[in-house]
Design an enzyme around this catalytic site. Structure first.
Site, mmCIF file in Angstrom:
data_model
loop_
_atom_site.group_PDB
_atom_site.id
_atom_site.type_symbol
_atom_site.label_atom_id
_atom_site.label_comp_id
_atom_site.label_asym_id
_atom_site.label_seq_id
_atom_site.Cartn_x
_atom_site.Cartn_y
_atom_site.Cartn_z
ATOM 1 N N GLN A 8 0.864 -1.175 0.000
ATOM 2 C CA GLN A 8 0.000 0.000 0.000
ATOM 3 C C GLN A 8 0.903 1.229 0.000
ATOM 4 O O GLN A 8 1.447 1.616 1.039
ATOM 5 C CB GLN A 8 -0.916 -0.009 1.227
ATOM 6 C CG GLN A 8 -1.700 -1.313 1.390
ATOM 7 C CD GLN A 8 -2.802 -1.469 0.366
ATOM 8 O OE1 GLN A 8 -3.789 -0.733 0.356
ATOM 9 N NE2 GLN A 8 -2.651 -2.449 -0.522
ATOM 10 N N ALA A 59 -11.545 3.014 3.910
ATOM 11 C CA ALA A 59 -10.542 2.155 3.291
ATOM 12 C C ALA A 59 -9.677 2.927 2.298
ATOM 13 O O ALA A 59 -9.835 4.134 2.080
ATOM 14 C CB ALA A 59 -11.230 0.980 2.613
ATOM 15 N N HIS A 60 -8.755 2.192 1.656
ATOM 16 C CA HIS A 60 -7.774 2.817 0.775
ATOM 17 C C HIS A 60 -8.419 3.410 -0.489
ATOM 18 O O HIS A 60 -9.406 2.924 -0.991
ATOM 19 C CB HIS A 60 -6.665 1.839 0.395
ATOM 20 C CG HIS A 60 -7.128 0.558 -0.235
ATOM 21 N ND1 HIS A 60 -6.356 -0.564 -0.270
ATOM 22 C CD2 HIS A 60 -8.276 0.206 -0.863
ATOM 23 C CE1 HIS A 60 -6.986 -1.531 -0.892
ATOM 24 N NE2 HIS A 60 -8.156 -1.079 -1.270
ATOM 25 N N ASN A 61 -7.805 4.508 -0.937
ATOM 26 C CA ASN A 61 -8.166 5.206 -2.190
ATOM 27 C C ASN A 61 -9.525 5.893 -2.143
ATOM 28 O O ASN A 61 -10.045 6.302 -3.186
ATOM 29 C CB ASN A 61 -8.155 4.251 -3.393
ATOM 30 C CG ASN A 61 -6.868 3.479 -3.538
ATOM 31 O OD1 ASN A 61 -5.806 3.946 -3.151
ATOM 32 N ND2 ASN A 61 -6.952 2.280 -4.084
#
Length: 340
Positions: free
Chosen positions: A204, A245-247
């Site tokens: 990540q 969460a990511h993005n």
């Protein structure tokens, strides 16, 4: 390109070395001496990057990529454009993950609790037991609570309040940001794929950006991006025990009540509101000013200013009508069973 404030570059390495590391086969063995320094997604790749292709929906991005090389399945090897070396493998995503772990490493705190390489403006207050990593920058009037950790390279603006036991890594914070006790900002998002010997983590390599005036509640988690950044817009307010969460991209002046969960790569428009325990599936777009009811499960895009509820989420009035109909139908069934 991973931000060098947060990630060390361990390359460059040759394609021959990466092929041996990942079990991939070079489509052009004469290109084995080509050097790559970083991993990148198709759209972000440059001439010193290696990327991967595993979804034919991204064929146009593959055709336009500037990457030096690309991990690709045998079926898709013919799609790799001229000038980009194909590394053929049964598991392109896993090969990318292994390469990312080989080429990049997150910077770790080293030395005394408050690094002499950190920059602290006047009026900064550092609580007992707090740790400030090398290269971190903290603005005037900001308070860092007891036992909190500000990782290497992290930037925190002016007049911020960082509560006790907070963890901040791979993040850029604006002015007047509040992070309440126990929150974790910038940890690795949940990304995994099947590898040669089992499930492996996908690196990540993005960041978290919290713009001016953002508040993050106690024990909430905001993951750094996998490839892109996770961003929260100005004046957005996050309750306790929220997972982002990511993005994810959250607009300005949004609010999320406790236990809301936002899956990866969701985009949320300005002024949107989420009731407690609302959940959103990955890659969904929430329109500007939308309202998501408590415990709603959003599985598809929500138009601007829409009000939705239920699972799967639907227009609120429709959901209430269906709940009322079901309740009446159940009552009729109970009466029929009693009469029998």
């Amino acid at each position: 390109m991973p931000d060098p404030r947060f990630f060390e570059d361990l390359g460059p390495v040759s394609l021959t070395e990466l092929a041996a590391l990942t079990g991939a086969e070079l489509s052009n063995p004469q290109a084995g001496s080509v050097q790559v320094a970083r991993v990148a997604i198709l759209a972000r790749a440059s001439a010193d990057s290696i990327t991967y292709f595993s979804d034919r929906k991204l064929a146009a991005e593959l055709a336009d990529t500037r990457a030096a090389a690309c991990f690709v399945s045998e079926r898709d090897a013919g799609l790799v454009p001229p000038g980009c070396v194909a590394l053929v493998t049964r598991q392109p995503t896993a090969a990318y993950a292994i390469s990312g772990q080989h080429l990049h490493r997150q910077r770790l705190h080293a030395g005394p609790a408050v690094s002499p390489e950190a920059t602290l403006e006047g009026g900064t207050v550092i609580g007992p037991g707090a740790a400030i990593g090398q290269g971190a920058q903290i603005g005037r009037g900001t308070v860092i609570g007891p036992n909190s950790v500000v990782g290497p390279g992290v930037t925190i603006g002016r007049d911020c309040i960082i509560g006790p036991n907070v963890s901040i890594h791979c993040a850029l914070l604006g002015d007047r940001v509040k992070i309440l006790a126990g929150a974790a900002i910038g940890e690795a998002g949940f990304g995994a794929t099947a590898g040669p010997t089992g499930v492996i983590d996908i690196p990540q390599l993005g960041r978290v950006i919290l713009q001016d005036g953002v508040t993050v509640g106690a024990n909430s988690c905001i993951d750094r991006g996998a490839y892109e950044d996770t961003v929260l817009g100005e004046n957005t307010k996050i309750d306790n025990l929220v997972q982002i969460a990511h993005n994810v991209r959250v607009g300005r002046n949004c609010v999320m009540a406790a236990h809301t969960g936002i899956s990866g790569s969701v985009t949320i428009g300005d002024g949107s509101a989420f009731g407690g325990r609302a959940g959103v599936a990955d890659h969904v777009i929430i329109g500007e000013g939308a309202q998501i009811g408590a415990a709603a499960g959003v599985l598809r895009d929500v138009p601007p200013k829409a009000v939705v509820g239920g699972y799967p989420a639907m227009p609120m009035r429709q959901w209430l009508r269906e709940v009322a109909w079901l309740s009446k139908a159940a009552a009729v069934r109970r009466r029929e069973e009693t009469d029998q």
